[in-house]
Design a protein around this motif. Sequence first.
Motif, PDB file in Angstrom:
ATOM      1  N   PRO A  34     -16.972 -17.915  -2.798  1.00 51.24           N
ATOM      2  CA  PRO A  34     -17.521 -18.559  -4.000  1.00 51.24           C
ATOM      3  C   PRO A  34     -17.687 -17.624  -5.197  1.00 51.24           C
ATOM      4  N   GLN A  35     -17.789 -16.321  -4.967  1.00 51.37           N
ATOM      5  CA  GLN A  35     -17.980 -15.400  -6.087  1.00 51.37           C
ATOM      6  C   GLN A  35     -16.663 -14.852  -6.632  1.00 51.37           C
ATOM      7  N   THR A  36     -15.546 -15.221  -6.023  1.00 47.83           N
ATOM      8  CA  THR A  36     -14.246 -14.825  -6.560  1.00 47.83           C
ATOM      9  C   THR A  36     -13.937 -15.726  -7.757  1.00 47.83           C
ATOM     10  N   PRO A  37     -13.661 -15.143  -8.938  1.00 52.11           N
ATOM     11  CA  PRO A  37     -13.351 -15.961 -10.108  1.00 52.11           C
ATOM     12  C   PRO A  37     -12.131 -16.856  -9.864  1.00 52.11           C
ATOM     13  N   ASP A  38     -12.124 -18.042 -10.458  1.00 52.36           N
ATOM     14  CA  ASP A  38     -11.041 -19.006 -10.239  1.00 52.36           C
ATOM     15  C   ASP A  38      -9.671 -18.439 -10.574  1.00 52.36           C
ATOM     16  N   ASP A  39      -9.534 -17.718 -11.690  1.00 53.39           N
ATOM     17  CA  ASP A  39      -8.230 -17.182 -12.074  1.00 53.39           C
ATOM     18  C   ASP A  39      -7.762 -16.124 -11.073  1.00 53.39           C
ATOM     19  N   VAL A  40      -8.688 -15.332 -10.554  1.00 57.09           N
ATOM     20  CA  VAL A  40      -8.349 -14.320  -9.544  1.00 57.09           C
ATOM     21  C   VAL A  40      -7.940 -15.014  -8.247  1.00 57.09           C
ATOM     22  N   ARG A  41      -8.646 -16.051  -7.861  1.00 56.30           N
ATOM     23  CA  ARG A  41      -8.322 -16.798  -6.632  1.00 56.30           C
ATOM     24  C   ARG A  41      -6.890 -17.340  -6.702  1.00 56.30           C
ATOM     25  N   GLU A  42      -6.508 -17.908  -7.840  1.00 50.25           N
ATOM     26  CA  GLU A  42      -5.154 -18.448  -8.002  1.00 50.25           C
ATOM     27  C   GLU A  42      -4.107 -17.355  -7.844  1.00 50.25           C
ATOM     28  N   LYS A  43      -4.349 -16.192  -8.427  1.00 54.13           N
ATOM     29  CA  LYS A  43      -3.411 -15.068  -8.311  1.00 54.13           C
ATOM     30  C   LYS A  43      -3.304 -14.591  -6.863  1.00 54.13           C
ATOM     31  N   LEU A  44      -4.428 -14.533  -6.165  1.00 52.87           N
ATOM     32  CA  LEU A  44      -4.428 -14.093  -4.762  1.00 52.87           C
ATOM     33  C   LEU A  44      -3.596 -15.036  -3.893  1.00 52.87           C
ATOM     34  N   ILE A  45      -3.755 -16.321  -4.117  1.00 52.54           N
ATOM     35  CA  ILE A  45      -3.042 -17.318  -3.324  1.00 52.54           C
ATOM     36  C   ILE A  45      -1.537 -17.253  -3.581  1.00 52.54           C
ATOM     37  N   GLU A  46      -1.150 -16.852  -4.793  1.00 50.97           N
ATOM     38  CA  GLU A  46       0.268 -16.799  -5.156  1.00 50.97           C
ATOM     39  C   GLU A  46       0.946 -15.489  -4.780  1.00 50.97           C
ATOM     40  N   MET A  47       0.208 -14.495  -4.299  1.00 53.29           N
ATOM     41  CA  MET A  47       0.803 -13.194  -3.977  1.00 53.29           C
ATOM     42  C   MET A  47       1.845 -13.303  -2.874  1.00 53.29           C
ATOM     43  N   ASP A  48       2.813 -12.410  -2.930  1.00 55.76           N
ATOM     44  CA  ASP A  48       3.845 -12.299  -1.917  1.00 55.76           C
ATOM     45  C   ASP A  48       3.443 -11.251  -0.895  1.00 55.76           C
ATOM     46  N   PHE A  57     -12.870  -4.814  -5.319  1.00 52.44           N
ATOM     47  CA  PHE A  57     -13.708  -5.511  -4.352  1.00 52.44           C
ATOM     48  C   PHE A  57     -15.182  -5.370  -4.725  1.00 52.44           C
ATOM     49  N   ALA A  58     -15.960  -6.349  -4.299  1.00 59.97           N
ATOM     50  CA  ALA A  58     -17.418  -6.304  -4.436  1.00 59.97           C
ATOM     51  C   ALA A  58     -17.994  -6.920  -3.164  1.00 59.97           C
ATOM     52  N   TYR A  59     -19.289  -6.805  -3.017  1.00 61.94           N
ATOM     53  CA  TYR A  59     -19.975  -7.369  -1.852  1.00 61.94           C
ATOM     54  C   TYR A  59     -21.058  -8.329  -2.324  1.00 61.94           C
ATOM     55  N   ASP A  60     -21.196  -9.442  -1.603  1.00 60.59           N
ATOM     56  CA  ASP A  60     -22.255 -10.388  -1.933  1.00 60.59           C
ATOM     57  C   ASP A  60     -23.553  -9.972  -1.250  1.00 60.59           C
ATOM     58  N   GLU A  61     -24.580 -10.798  -1.397  1.00 65.32           N
ATOM     59  CA  GLU A  61     -25.895 -10.468  -0.837  1.00 65.32           C
ATOM     60  C   GLU A  61     -25.903 -10.395   0.683  1.00 65.32           C
ATOM     61  N   ASP A  62     -24.893 -11.005   1.332  1.00 68.16           N
ATOM     62  CA  ASP A  62     -24.772 -10.932   2.797  1.00 68.16           C
ATOM     63  C   ASP A  62     -23.847  -9.806   3.237  1.00 68.16           C
ATOM     64  N   HIS A  63     -23.416  -8.980   2.296  1.00 67.10           N
ATOM     65  CA  HIS A  63     -22.513  -7.846   2.539  1.00 67.10           C
ATOM     66  C   HIS A  63     -21.110  -8.290   2.920  1.00 67.10           C
ATOM     67  N   ASP A  64     -20.719  -9.524   2.535  1.00 69.08           N
ATOM     68  CA  ASP A  64     -19.352  -9.996   2.730  1.00 69.08           C
ATOM     69  C   ASP A  64     -18.525  -9.551   1.532  1.00 69.08           C
ATOM     70  N   ILE A  65     -17.302  -9.082   1.803  1.00 67.02           N
ATOM     71  CA  ILE A  65     -16.436  -8.581   0.751  1.00 67.02           C
ATOM     72  C   ILE A  65     -15.756  -9.743   0.025  1.00 67.02           C
ATOM     73  N   PHE A  66     -15.593  -9.583  -1.294  1.00 65.28           N
ATOM     74  CA  PHE A  66     -14.816 -10.548  -2.069  1.00 65.28           C
ATOM     75  C   PHE A  66     -14.084  -9.809  -3.179  1.00 65.28           C
ATOM     76  N   VAL A  67     -13.056 -10.464  -3.747  1.00 64.54           N
ATOM     77  CA  VAL A  67     -12.268  -9.842  -4.802  1.00 64.54           C
ATOM     78  C   VAL A  67     -12.852 -10.236  -6.150  1.00 64.54           C
ATOM     79  N   GLU A  68     -13.229  -9.224  -6.914  1.00 66.91           N
ATOM     80  CA  GLU A  68     -13.832  -9.435  -8.216  1.00 66.91           C
ATOM     81  C   GLU A  68     -12.786  -9.429  -9.328  1.00 66.91           C
ATOM     82  N   ASP A  69     -11.693  -8.645  -9.128  1.00 67.99           N
ATOM     83  CA  ASP A  69     -10.641  -8.544 -10.145  1.00 67.99           C
ATOM     84  C   ASP A  69      -9.310  -8.265  -9.474  1.00 67.99           C
ATOM     85  N   PHE A  70      -8.224  -8.573 -10.180  1.00 62.31           N
ATOM     86  CA  PHE A  70      -6.877  -8.525  -9.617  1.00 62.31           C
ATOM     87  C   PHE A  70      -5.906  -8.083 -10.696  1.00 62.31           C
TER      88      PHE A  70
END
Length: 77
Positions: A34-48, A57-70
């Motif tokens: 949920p904390q991954t920005p929408d534009d970054v999420r779209e780019k991640l899904i389209e990667m080869d 990368f960043a970490y949320d309050e539960d220490h789960d990793i997410f992508v902040e920028d791409f």
Amino acid sequence: MTEPYDPDWPGMITVVTVSAWREDETISFDPHHPQTPDDVREKLIEMDGNDEVTLTFAYDEDHDIFVEDFELGASAY
């Protein structure tokens, strides 16, 4: 990136880090975090599978990793 997004098996994307003076590391993350920005999420899904990217990368309050920028095609060095 080693394993691209698979719409038939949504969940994790796996990448291998390449950084100067550091051992390579395998990292898996959920592009739908949920904390991954929408534009970054779209780019991640389209990667080869062999795309070279710079991921911030960043970490949320539960220490789960997410992508902040791409950035596609950027050197990791």
